[in-house]
Design an enzyme around this catalytic site. Structure first.
Site, short mmCIF file in Angstrom:
data_model
loop_
_atom_site.label_atom_id
_atom_site.label_comp_id
_atom_site.label_asym_id
_atom_site.label_seq_id
_atom_site.Cartn_x
_atom_site.Cartn_y
_atom_site.Cartn_z
N LYS A 271 0.87 -1.18 0.00
CA LYS A 271 0.00 0.00 0.00
C LYS A 271 0.89 1.22 0.00
O LYS A 271 2.02 1.16 0.49
CB LYS A 271 -0.87 0.01 1.27
CG LYS A 271 -2.05 0.91 1.19
CD LYS A 271 -3.12 0.29 0.33
CE LYS A 271 -4.48 0.81 0.55
NZ LYS A 271 -5.47 -0.17 0.07
N1 GLU Z 1 -7.17 -0.06 -3.33
C1 GLU Z 1 -7.91 -1.26 -3.53
C2 GLU Z 1 -7.92 -2.10 -2.26
O1 GLU Z 1 -7.75 -1.59 -1.17
C3 GLU Z 1 -7.45 -2.03 -4.76
C4 GLU Z 1 -6.01 -2.44 -4.77
C5 GLU Z 1 -5.53 -3.01 -6.11
O2 GLU Z 1 -6.31 -3.14 -7.01
O3 GLU Z 1 -4.34 -3.31 -6.18
O4 GLU Z 1 -8.19 -3.26 -2.28
#
Ligand code: GLU
Length: 416
Positions: free
Chosen positions: A109
């Site tokens: 993240k």
């Molecule tokens: N931000 C989204 C999540 O928290 C998607 C992450 C992604 O597609 O890599 O799952």
């Protein structure tokens, strides 16, 4: 307690509980709790406001938690509250999500501590490109693949893909959640909300809650909240309240989602939606309803309001919207919770499909994406549900157990 501590504490609590049940050795636990790499960068850009030029330095982060099962994967968040603690907890959550739906990715993240709404389009582009330049050494098609999250969108992904491609050659697969014209996948934009609606409906049906009888309340009307609303309304549920950062609107007879979307497109907010009464975000959570969907930020349901929640089913469209103590309170009161790692996993699942299409240079149509999405989500749900029933545990415990077992096994096989 501030949000970063609540996030970390909540994540740690859920993990410890699962580690105990799985009887994991302490050295395995330590490894699963540790980040592979935590990167912090400064992102300086010049902001020009009212003819005044000033250099602003923003803090950027990327936490790469675990890559035992595949490249790091996870979103990028632009929000003023972004900090290392929050990003670390969210990166861990991505590791469990990708493992739960069994896609060949790890968890990561990132983000920038910034209010993107305070920047104009040119500034947002500069910030995105700068961030990507500095992160370029640690991201990559087979290394770490960012995606949108709160405050970012397909345009931000397009800028980052372009920036990365300047030095690495045309690399669509370096980010997911791109515009369709640049290798984005049909169905990706709506995938998270579509998946939330699919799973909410599945669990509601198991609880003998029919769409006609069920009132739905959704907190958050961004990408996830709005597509959840569309999905549930399409299945015949009555959405009686919605909200955004400015506050909520309610109508016991049901809100037309089409009308709400058109109103937001024109006015930039739900406030003042014709035919609705205003309600605060706090009161909205406590409305009598069958299904409550927190689709905004973390720590929305805490010890302070958990006992006032009147829903029978809470579906975590947001990441970590319920603190662990509030989760216990809801459980004691017999309220079913569909946990984030299952409820909102449709987003990263569709990201995986986008990545696969990019690598193969072979796009799929929307029906194919959504059919595959539904089938994998149903499969993950069934596995969680069976384990929960067998062991007499809640869905969150079962989901964590399944995910941790997979990651731990991969870690052991690789010999980390
Ligand atoms: N931000 C989204 C999540 O928290 C998607 C992450 C992604 O597609 O890599 O799952």
């Amino acid at each position: 307690m501030d949000k970063k501590c609540i996030c970390q504490e909540t994540q740690r609590h859920f993990l410890d509980r699962a580690f105990e049940r799985l009887k994991l050795k302490s050295e395995h636990r330590q490894l699963l709790l540790s980040s592979f790499r935590e990167t912090r960068i400064t992102v300086p850009i010049t902001l020009r406001h009212n003819g005044d030029e000033k250099l602003h330095t923003f803090q950027g982060y990327r936490v790469q938690h675990n890559h035992a099962r595949g490249p790091f994967k996870g979103g990028l968040r632009f929000h003023p509250d972004v900090n290392m603690g929050e990003i670390r907890a969210l990166a861990q959550l991505m590791t469990w999500k990708t493992a739960l739906v069994d896609i060949p990715f790890g968890g990561a993240k990132g983000g920038i501590a910034v209010d993107p709404t305070a920047l104009n389009e040119i500034e947002r582009e500069e910030l995105s490109r700068r961030f990507c330049q500095k992160m370029a050494p640690i991201i990559g098609v087979h290394d770490d693949i960012p995606a949108p999250d709160i405050g970012t969108n397909p345009q931000v992904m397009a800028w980052m893909m372009d920036e990365y491609s300047k030095t690495h050659g045309f690399r669509t697969a370096v980010v997911t959640g791109k515009p369709i014209e640049l290798g984005g996948s049909a169905g990706r934009l709506e995938a998270t909300g579509y998946g939330v609606a699919h799973l909410a409906h599945k669990v509601a049906t198991e609880m003998a809650l029919s769409p006609e009888q069920s009132r739905v309340v959704i907190q958050g009307f961004g990408n996830v909240g709005s597509h959840t609303a569309i999905g549930l309304a399409n299945k015949g549920y009555r959405v009686i309240a919605l909200s955004d950062v400015n506050g909520g609107v309610m109508n016991e007879a049901g809100i037309s989602i089409e009308q709400a979307l058109a109103y937001v497109a024109e006015n930039g907010t739900l406030t003042g939606l014709p035919g609705s009464a205003p309600i605060s975000n706090a009161d909205l959570l406590e409305l009598p309803c069958e299904i409550l969907v927190p689709a905004a930020l973390e720590a929305t349901i805490t010890c302070d309001n958990a006992d006032a929640i009147q829903a029978r089913l809470v579906v975590e469209a947001a990441n970590m919207p319920i603190t662990h103590r509030a989760d216990d309170q809801l459980k004691q009161r017999g309220i079913t919770v569909v946990p984030d790692l299952l409820a909102n996993v449709g987003g990263v699942l569709a990201s995986y499909y986008e990545w696969v299409q990019n690598l193969q240079q072979f796009p799929w149509d929307r029906e194919t994406v959504l059919r595959r999405l539904e089938s994998r989500l149903s499969h993950a749900h069934d596995a969680v549900s069976i384990l929960a029933q067998e062991r007499e545990i809640d869905m969150r415990c079962a989901a964590y157990e399944l995910a941790i077992r997979r990651v731990d096994h991969a870690v052991q096989l690789r010999g980390f």
